[in-house]
Design an enzyme around this catalytic site. Structure first.
Site, PDB file in Angstrom:
ATOM      1  N   HIS A 202       0.392  50.606  41.858  1.00 55.44           N
ATOM      2  CA  HIS A 202       0.573  49.714  40.706  1.00 55.44           C
ATOM      3  C   HIS A 202       2.041  49.262  40.601  1.00 55.44           C
ATOM      4  O   HIS A 202       2.322  48.061  40.474  1.00 55.44           O
ATOM      5  CB  HIS A 202       0.140  50.464  39.439  1.00 55.44           C
ATOM      6  N   GLU A 203       2.961  50.209  40.682  1.00 56.60           N
ATOM      7  CA  GLU A 203       4.382  49.864  40.530  1.00 56.60           C
ATOM      8  C   GLU A 203       4.868  48.990  41.686  1.00 56.60           C
ATOM      9  O   GLU A 203       5.669  48.074  41.486  1.00 56.60           O
ATOM     10  CB  GLU A 203       5.246  51.120  40.389  1.00 56.60           C
ATOM     11  N   HIS A 206       4.287  45.449  41.034  1.00 54.82           N
ATOM     12  CA  HIS A 206       5.383  44.770  40.319  1.00 54.82           C
ATOM     13  C   HIS A 206       6.519  44.433  41.284  1.00 54.82           C
ATOM     14  O   HIS A 206       7.110  43.366  41.213  1.00 54.82           O
ATOM     15  CB  HIS A 206       5.942  45.669  39.208  1.00 54.82           C
TER      16      HIS A 206
END
Ligand SMILES: *[C@@H]1O[C@H](CO)[C@@H](O)[C@H](O)[C@H]1NC(C)=O
Ligand SMILES: [Zn+2]
Length: 295
Positions: A202-203, A206
């Site tokens: 998920h990170e 980004h």
């Protein structure tokens, strides 16, 4: 004192995480945020530079990756995760990005004993100085390199799992670039529900230039309209708020076609629920990575 600080942070309106903890919990805690003004500026720049971008084929790209383990002591429950879990995390990350051009190649694992960094490094307030120290000491490579930092957030907030910089912020603050995450979210880690490696995937979403699939306002606050889709990706339907757990299906914007993208890595679902980035997200990450990381 420490407990009080954690409570104050958790209830503070300065962080989206605090807001979410107060309203609907438990939920994945991601502290990757951007202000409305910053986002406007960044997206105007991105749109302008994307227009001039030659059509890019999705050729395979290998991303040098540095895995920095911050431990309070040399035990697993104090952050000293074994190399087998590092490898398992890299495998989970590469599995998440399998339909993208990117493969993440582990170049080096570093181990640093620093209880302060382990306990309090965060992007918030006075404690930001510790994460700045940590990154200044450990960061490797240039804009093309992914730096991962695992630590404890022990005195920061119970709910915090990780945060990242965006691809577009490299130019203005190269030293800050990277992903910071809770050590026990690696595959086989002790953070149940979130211990299949989904937090890093998920990170890194980004880090390659993606926003959350659910609608967010200034600095990550919840947004109460379905009229827009704040992730600026066409094939993730407008979603009113983050998914919690792993429901059968969810449709928080029933007047907009399409269910919520609950299996998307950029939602807040449990790790077991995650399984895709959409073609629109892959298109956006390719342009972001070309413009901001020269890849
Ligand atoms: C541990 O962190 C503190 C605070 O950032 C810093 O002053 C110190 O140099 C660090 N120690 C090591 C061994 O990295
Ligand atoms: Zn996030």
């Amino acid at each position: 004192m420490i407990a009080l600080k954690a409570v104050v942070l958790a209830l503070s309106a300065v962080s989206a995480l605090g807001h979410q903890l107060a309203s609907r919990q438990p939920k994945r805690g991601c502290a990757t945020e951007i202000s409305a003004a910053q986002k406007d500026a960044v997206e105007a720049d991105f749109a302008a530079r994307r227009t001039g971008l030659p059509a890019k084929k999705a050729a395979p790209v290998t991303i040098p990756t540095y895995f920095h383990i911050i431990r309070a002591e040399e035990t697993v429950d104090r952050g000293d995760i074994p190399e087998s879990q590092v490898i398992a995390q890299m495998d989970a990350l590469n599995a998440a990005f399998v339909n993208t051009p990117y493969t993440f190649e582990l170049k080096e694992t570093t181990r640093t004993t620093n209880e302060t960094w382990f306990d309090v490094a965060s992007p918030w307030g006075d404690d930001a100085v510790y994460q700045d120290d940590m990154k200044a000491t450990l960061r490797r490579g240039g804009r093309e390199s992914l730096n991962l930092y695992s630590l404890g957030f022990t005195d920061v907030s119970d709910g915090l799992l990780g945060y990242s910089t965006f691809a577009s912020s490299y130019e203005s603050n190269p030293q800050d670039d990277g992903v910071v995450f809770l050590y026990s979210t690696v595959p086989g880690g002790s953070r149940a529900i979130y211990n299949l490696g989904g937090t890093v995937s998920h990170e890194v979403g980004h880090w390659v230039g993606l926003y959350h699939t659910f609608n967010e306002g200034d600095g990550g606050e919840e947004w109460d309209t379905c009229d827009v889709s704040t992730d600026l990706v066409d094939d993730t339907p407008a979603q009113l708020y983050p998914t919690n757990g792993c429901p059968e299906r969810s449709d928080t914007c029933p007047d907009v076609p399409g269910d919520d993208a609950i299996h998307n890595y950029m939602d807040y679902s449990d790790d077991v629920c995650y399984n895709n980035f959409t073609p629109g997200q892959v298109e956006r990450m390719i342009a972001q990575m070309a413009i901001y990381r020269g890849l």
